[in-house]
Design a protein around this motif. Structure first.
Motif, short mmCIF file in Angstrom:
data_model
loop_
_atom_site.label_atom_id
_atom_site.label_comp_id
_atom_site.label_asym_id
_atom_site.label_seq_id
_atom_site.Cartn_x
_atom_site.Cartn_y
_atom_site.Cartn_z
N ILE A 51 0.60 -1.10 -0.28
CA ILE A 51 -0.07 -0.12 0.11
C ILE A 51 0.96 1.37 -0.17
O ILE A 51 0.67 2.06 -0.81
CB ILE A 51 -1.02 -0.14 1.16
N VAL A 52 2.03 1.17 0.87
CA VAL A 52 3.01 2.22 1.00
C VAL A 52 3.49 2.55 -0.42
O VAL A 52 3.56 3.77 -1.03
CB VAL A 52 3.91 2.11 2.11
N ALA A 53 3.82 1.74 -1.36
CA ALA A 53 4.81 1.89 -2.54
C ALA A 53 3.51 2.30 -3.69
O ALA A 53 3.90 3.17 -4.26
CB ALA A 53 5.08 0.26 -2.96
N ASP A 54 2.46 1.67 -3.30
CA ASP A 54 1.21 2.18 -4.36
C ASP A 54 0.93 3.85 -4.20
O ASP A 54 1.02 4.44 -5.12
CB ASP A 54 0.07 1.41 -4.10
N PHE A 55 0.85 4.26 -2.86
CA PHE A 55 0.36 5.44 -2.60
C PHE A 55 1.59 6.53 -2.95
O PHE A 55 1.37 7.84 -3.15
CB PHE A 55 -0.20 5.66 -1.16
N ALA A 56 2.80 6.05 -2.63
CA ALA A 56 3.93 6.79 -3.12
C ALA A 56 3.73 7.31 -4.54
O ALA A 56 4.13 8.56 -4.68
CB ALA A 56 5.29 5.96 -2.87
N TYR A 57 3.62 6.46 -5.45
CA TYR A 57 3.41 6.89 -6.92
C TYR A 57 2.09 7.83 -6.99
O TYR A 57 2.12 8.57 -8.26
CB TYR A 57 3.34 5.58 -7.75
N ARG A 58 1.27 7.69 -6.32
CA ARG A 58 -0.13 8.29 -6.49
C ARG A 58 0.31 10.02 -5.88
O ARG A 58 -0.78 10.91 -6.16
CB ARG A 58 -1.30 7.98 -5.80
N GLU A 59 1.17 9.97 -5.01
CA GLU A 59 1.48 11.34 -4.42
C GLU A 59 0.36 11.80 -3.64
O GLU A 59 -0.10 12.79 -3.58
CB GLU A 59 1.87 12.36 -5.19
N SER A 60 -0.14 10.79 -2.73
CA SER A 60 -1.32 11.12 -2.10
C SER A 60 -1.35 12.03 -1.02
O SER A 60 -0.11 11.90 -0.12
CB SER A 60 -1.86 9.58 -1.60
N GLU A 61 -2.04 12.55 -0.47
CA GLU A 61 -2.16 13.69 0.79
C GLU A 61 -2.03 12.63 1.92
O GLU A 61 -1.41 13.10 3.01
CB GLU A 61 -2.97 14.69 0.87
N VAL A 62 -2.50 11.54 2.20
CA VAL A 62 -2.72 10.74 3.29
C VAL A 62 -1.18 9.78 3.39
O VAL A 62 -1.05 8.86 4.33
CB VAL A 62 -3.80 9.66 3.51
N PHE A 63 -0.12 10.06 2.42
CA PHE A 63 1.04 9.16 2.18
C PHE A 63 1.69 9.00 3.60
O PHE A 63 2.06 8.04 3.96
CB PHE A 63 1.77 9.61 1.08
N PRO A 64 2.02 10.33 4.05
CA PRO A 64 2.65 10.30 5.58
C PRO A 64 2.01 9.36 6.80
O PRO A 64 2.67 8.76 7.33
CB PRO A 64 2.83 11.72 5.99
#
Length: 109
Positions: A51-64
């Motif tokens: 999930i972290v890898a997927d969201f990193a590429y999305r530049e999601s605001e919930v990434f942190p």
């Protein structure tokens, strides 16, 4: 994507791989029932890393927030694997501790 995110993604991928290898090896242990919690935490940690890898590429605001949850999950998985003497558990614990550190380093930058 910046270098810090690339480094983190590389670490979570390595952790997910180690967790999946441990998961499958635990299923082959003679006393699988004894390994139930290890199997569960391996799967959860591998999923969280994905999930972290997927969201990193999305530049999601919930990434942190996800990185923080990943750090916690890696710590839980490492603590579980550190209780077992099998090499696959030792390897997984080492990968989880490295990933936990990478997540915390990323959050502290």
């Amino acid at each position: 994507m910046n270098e810090a995110v690339e480094t983190l993604v590389s670490q979570v991928a390595a952790c997910a791989k180690a967790c999946n290898q441990c998961f499958y090896a635990c299923l082959k242990e003679e006393d699988v029932k004894m390994m139930t919690n290890c199997i569960r935490t391996d799967r959860e940690c591998a999923d969280m890393c994905g999930i972290v890898a997927d969201f990193a590429y999305r530049e999601s605001e919930v990434f942190p927030d996800l990185v923080a949850a990943c750090a916690k999950m890696c710590g839980v998985c490492a603590a579980e694997c550190e209780q077992h003497d099998m090499q696959h558990c030792k390897d997984c614990a080492e990968a989880c501790r490295a990933c936990e550190k990478a997540c915390n380093d990323y959050l502290g930058q």
